[in-house]
Design a protein around this motif. Sequence first.
Motif, PDB file in Angstrom:
ATOM      1  N   GLN A 157       1.708  -3.434  -7.710  1.00 10.79           N
ATOM      2  CA  GLN A 157       1.935  -4.261  -6.610  1.00 10.79           C
ATOM      3  C   GLN A 157       2.313  -3.005  -5.422  1.00 10.79           C
ATOM      4  OE1 GLN A 157       5.861  -7.013  -5.333  1.00 10.79           O
ATOM      5  NE2 GLN A 157       5.768  -5.883  -7.242  1.00 10.79           N
ATOM      6  N   ASP A 179       2.817  -6.811  -0.568  1.00  9.58           N
ATOM      7  CA  ASP A 179       3.029  -7.752  -1.686  1.00  9.58           C
ATOM      8  C   ASP A 179       4.574  -7.795  -1.799  1.00  9.58           C
ATOM      9  OD1 ASP A 179      -0.003  -8.090  -2.035  1.00  9.58           O
ATOM     10  OD2 ASP A 179       0.411  -6.261  -4.127  1.00  9.58           O
ATOM     11  N   ASP A 187       5.826  -9.912   1.081  1.00 10.59           N
ATOM     12  CA  ASP A 187       4.801 -11.363   1.035  1.00 10.59           C
ATOM     13  C   ASP A 187       6.127 -11.978   0.585  1.00 10.59           C
ATOM     14  OD1 ASP A 187       3.304 -10.748   3.406  1.00 10.59           O
ATOM     15  OD2 ASP A 187       2.020 -10.819   1.543  1.00 10.59           O
TER      16      ASP A 187
END
Length: 83
Positions: A45, A49, A52
């Motif tokens: 990740q 990511d 988000d």
Amino acid sequence: MIFKQPNGLYGRVSTIVEAPTHRNMSKRKCFEYLDDTDQVDFKGQTLEDWLDKYGVDFEKAKKSVSKLNMTRQEIHDWIKEAK
């Protein structure tokens, strides 16, 4: 809560003290903070990511700041600095 500031850097507001605890962090510093405090496992990740999924926008971060631990002027200065 972690958020991206309008100036492109990152910040953190504590929901416990209702005040910013970190400001103007580079992407690397933000990553290091999250990693050092074991708030996230970045395996597979990226920081983007994670943001988000768990990050908040600057407007939400501003709304969580109160005059409990900051003066009105300090809040104004913090917002100005983040832009």
